[in-house]
Design a protein around this motif. Structure first.
Motif, PDB file in Angstrom:
ATOM      1  N   ASN A   4       0.725  -1.204  -0.043  1.00 14.30           N
ATOM      2  CA  ASN A   4       0.073   0.017   0.051  1.00 14.30           C
ATOM      3  C   ASN A   4       0.976   1.215  -0.050  1.00 14.30           C
ATOM      4  N   GLY A   5       1.940   1.181   0.714  1.00 17.28           N
ATOM      5  CA  GLY A   5       2.918   2.282   0.754  1.00 17.28           C
ATOM      6  C   GLY A   5       3.498   2.682  -0.535  1.00 17.28           C
ATOM      7  N   ALA A   6       3.781   1.567  -1.427  1.00 15.77           N
ATOM      8  CA  ALA A   6       4.195   1.781  -2.629  1.00 15.77           C
ATOM      9  C   ALA A   6       3.006   2.350  -3.615  1.00 15.77           C
ATOM     10  N   LEU A   7       1.894   1.767  -3.466  1.00 12.59           N
ATOM     11  CA  LEU A   7       0.706   2.218  -4.196  1.00 12.59           C
ATOM     12  C   LEU A   7       0.547   3.719  -4.124  1.00 12.59           C
ATOM     13  N   ARG A   8       0.737   4.046  -2.911  1.00 14.60           N
ATOM     14  CA  ARG A   8       0.470   5.597  -2.629  1.00 14.60           C
ATOM     15  C   ARG A   8       1.277   6.333  -3.334  1.00 14.60           C
ATOM     16  N   ILE A   9       2.681   6.049  -3.418  1.00 17.31           N
ATOM     17  CA  ILE A   9       3.893   6.637  -4.039  1.00 17.31           C
ATOM     18  C   ILE A   9       3.549   6.606  -5.628  1.00 17.31           C
ATOM     19  N   LEU A  10       2.932   5.622  -6.229  1.00 21.50           N
ATOM     20  CA  LEU A  10       2.681   5.257  -7.577  1.00 21.50           C
ATOM     21  C   LEU A  10       1.236   5.700  -7.886  1.00 21.50           C
ATOM     22  N   LEU A  43       7.958  -1.018  -4.908  1.00 24.06           N
ATOM     23  CA  LEU A  43       7.758   0.146  -5.710  1.00 24.06           C
ATOM     24  C   LEU A  43       8.448  -0.080  -6.958  1.00 24.06           C
ATOM     25  N   ASN A  44       9.545  -0.588  -7.045  1.00 24.44           N
ATOM     26  CA  ASN A  44      10.437  -1.107  -8.240  1.00 24.44           C
ATOM     27  C   ASN A  44       9.270  -2.118  -9.209  1.00 24.44           C
ATOM     28  N   ILE A  45       9.149  -3.050  -8.420  1.00 25.59           N
ATOM     29  CA  ILE A  45       8.558  -4.076  -9.330  1.00 25.59           C
ATOM     30  C   ILE A  45       7.053  -3.623  -9.766  1.00 25.59           C
ATOM     31  N   ILE A  46       6.132  -2.902  -9.078  1.00 27.22           N
ATOM     32  CA  ILE A  46       4.982  -2.452  -9.443  1.00 27.22           C
ATOM     33  C   ILE A  46       5.239  -1.233 -10.327  1.00 27.22           C
ATOM     34  N   LYS A  47       6.286  -0.349 -10.339  1.00 25.06           N
ATOM     35  CA  LYS A  47       6.564   0.489 -11.409  1.00 25.06           C
ATOM     36  C   LYS A  47       7.076  -0.225 -12.606  1.00 25.06           C
ATOM     37  N   ASN A  48       7.723  -1.153 -12.681  1.00 23.97           N
ATOM     38  CA  ASN A  48       8.015  -1.973 -13.813  1.00 23.97           C
ATOM     39  C   ASN A  48       6.837  -2.465 -14.614  1.00 23.97           C
ATOM     40  N   ALA A  49       5.886  -2.999 -13.870  1.00 16.15           N
ATOM     41  CA  ALA A  49       4.613  -3.513 -14.420  1.00 16.15           C
ATOM     42  C   ALA A  49       3.798  -2.385 -14.946  1.00 16.15           C
ATOM     43  N   ILE A  50       3.737  -1.285 -14.474  1.00 21.28           N
ATOM     44  CA  ILE A  50       2.995   0.116 -14.921  1.00 21.28           C
ATOM     45  C   ILE A  50       3.827   0.358 -16.260  1.00 21.28           C
ATOM     46  N   ASP A  51       5.054   0.482 -16.282  1.00 22.78           N
ATOM     47  CA  ASP A  51       5.799   0.743 -17.398  1.00 22.78           C
ATOM     48  C   ASP A  51       5.554  -0.325 -18.611  1.00 22.78           C
ATOM     49  N   ARG A  59      -1.268  -1.776 -28.190  1.00 23.88           N
ATOM     50  CA  ARG A  59      -1.600  -3.213 -28.598  1.00 23.88           C
ATOM     51  C   ARG A  59      -2.851  -3.669 -27.608  1.00 23.88           C
ATOM     52  N   ARG A  60      -2.762  -3.146 -26.649  1.00 24.44           N
ATOM     53  CA  ARG A  60      -3.720  -3.396 -25.362  1.00 24.44           C
ATOM     54  C   ARG A  60      -5.230  -3.304 -25.877  1.00 24.44           C
ATOM     55  N   THR A  61      -5.997  -4.371 -25.324  1.00 19.86           N
ATOM     56  CA  THR A  61      -7.398  -4.233 -25.658  1.00 19.86           C
ATOM     57  C   THR A  61      -8.051  -4.218 -24.149  1.00 19.86           C
ATOM     58  N   GLY A  62      -8.813  -3.684 -23.405  1.00 12.79           N
ATOM     59  CA  GLY A  62      -9.362  -3.635 -22.216  1.00 12.79           C
ATOM     60  C   GLY A  62      -8.196  -3.110 -21.258  1.00 12.79           C
ATOM     61  N   ALA A  63      -8.872  -3.282 -19.928  1.00 18.88           N
ATOM     62  CA  ALA A  63      -7.911  -2.843 -18.859  1.00 18.88           C
ATOM     63  C   ALA A  63      -6.718  -3.475 -18.601  1.00 18.88           C
ATOM     64  N   ALA A  64      -5.620  -2.883 -18.086  1.00 20.23           N
ATOM     65  CA  ALA A  64      -4.311  -3.430 -17.734  1.00 20.23           C
ATOM     66  C   ALA A  64      -4.533  -3.797 -16.139  1.00 20.23           C
ATOM     67  N   HIS A  65      -4.047  -4.964 -15.724  1.00 21.92           N
ATOM     68  CA  HIS A  65      -4.126  -5.272 -14.454  1.00 21.92           C
ATOM     69  C   HIS A  65      -2.637  -5.671 -13.733  1.00 21.92           C
ATOM     70  N   VAL A  66      -2.752  -5.493 -12.593  1.00 16.71           N
ATOM     71  CA  VAL A  66      -1.557  -5.980 -11.623  1.00 16.71           C
ATOM     72  C   VAL A  66      -2.332  -6.502 -10.474  1.00 16.71           C
ATOM     73  N   TRP A  67      -1.813  -7.996 -10.091  1.00 15.79           N
ATOM     74  CA  TRP A  67      -2.375  -8.322  -8.965  1.00 15.79           C
ATOM     75  C   TRP A  67      -1.282  -8.770  -7.958  1.00 15.79           C
ATOM     76  N   ILE A  68      -1.579  -8.317  -6.722  1.00 17.48           N
ATOM     77  CA  ILE A  68      -0.958  -8.563  -5.603  1.00 17.48           C
ATOM     78  C   ILE A  68      -1.341  -9.433  -4.551  1.00 17.48           C
ATOM     79  N   THR A  69      -0.700 -10.538  -4.368  1.00 20.18           N
ATOM     80  CA  THR A  69      -1.237 -11.548  -3.382  1.00 20.18           C
ATOM     81  C   THR A  69      -0.320 -12.061  -2.018  1.00 20.18           C
ATOM     82  N   ILE A  81       3.419 -10.790  -7.282  1.00 22.75           N
ATOM     83  CA  ILE A  81       3.001  -9.346  -8.223  1.00 22.75           C
ATOM     84  C   ILE A  81       3.086  -9.912  -9.398  1.00 22.75           C
ATOM     85  N   LYS A  82       1.888  -9.862 -10.102  1.00 18.62           N
ATOM     86  CA  LYS A  82       1.572 -10.450 -11.476  1.00 18.62           C
ATOM     87  C   LYS A  82       1.131  -9.171 -12.239  1.00 18.62           C
TER      88      LYS A  82
END
Length: 163
Positions: A4-10, A43-51, A59-69, A81-82
């Motif tokens: 959540n801390g990383a997501l607030r920053i991002l 922060l680094n892993i999630i930012k790479n997924a966003i990038d 090329r994307r159709t529909g929403a982009a997703h990141v899952w954290i479990t 983190i997928k």
């Protein structure tokens, strides 16, 4: 809490990229370690997924997703983190944790993010692995010792991991 801390920053980057972040965990888990360093891992892993989603936007159709479990695995906490981005080319998988290696265009990446992730996780007694599937996304699997599983003195527990 660390994710959540990383997501607030991002939060601005997540919104701008149109990425939906989904978190799932039945409970919270405490790990011992430095909160700022462990937040940097997320922060680094999630930012790479966003990038990756940003680069793939045309090329994307529909929403982009990141899952954290997160879940307990014996004496460890396992965090996954997928993303459903374009994936990492097979030829790059064995280099992604090397210092200064980047798949980003010149001027857009230092190549230090995933190298730092590897170093920080190892320094906290954990492991990090990556799986990537062409055009189907990438998954990072982090394993960190649970605070209750540690038998010798360590730094103050970091906030609970929740997905």
């Amino acid at each position: 809490e660390l994710a959540n801390g990383a997501l607030r920053i991002l939060s601005g980057a997540v919104k701008e990229a149109g990425v939906e972040v989904l978190q799932d965990s039945a409970e919270e888990f405490a790990v011992c370690g430095d909160q700022s360093q462990l937040t940097l891992v997320f922060l680094n892993i999630i930012k790479n997924a966003i990038d990756a989603h940003e680069e793939n936007r045309a090329r994307r159709t529909g929403a982009a997703h990141v899952w954290i479990t997160a879940c307990a695995r014996g004496t460890n906490v396992e965090v996954r983190i997928k993303d459903d981005g374009p994936g990492i080319p097979d030829g790059h998988l064995n280099q992604i944790f090397d210092p200064f290696f980047t798949t980003k265009p010149p001027g857009q990446g230092t190549g230090m993010g995933l190298s730092s992730v590897y170093r920080i996780v190892a320094a906290h007694g954990g492991t990090v692995h990556v799986r990537s599937y062409s055009e189907a996304g990438t998954e990072f699997v982090l394993r960190l010792p649970r605070a209750t599983a540690l038998s010798e003195p360590h730094p103050e527990p970091a906030p609970a991991l929740s997905a």
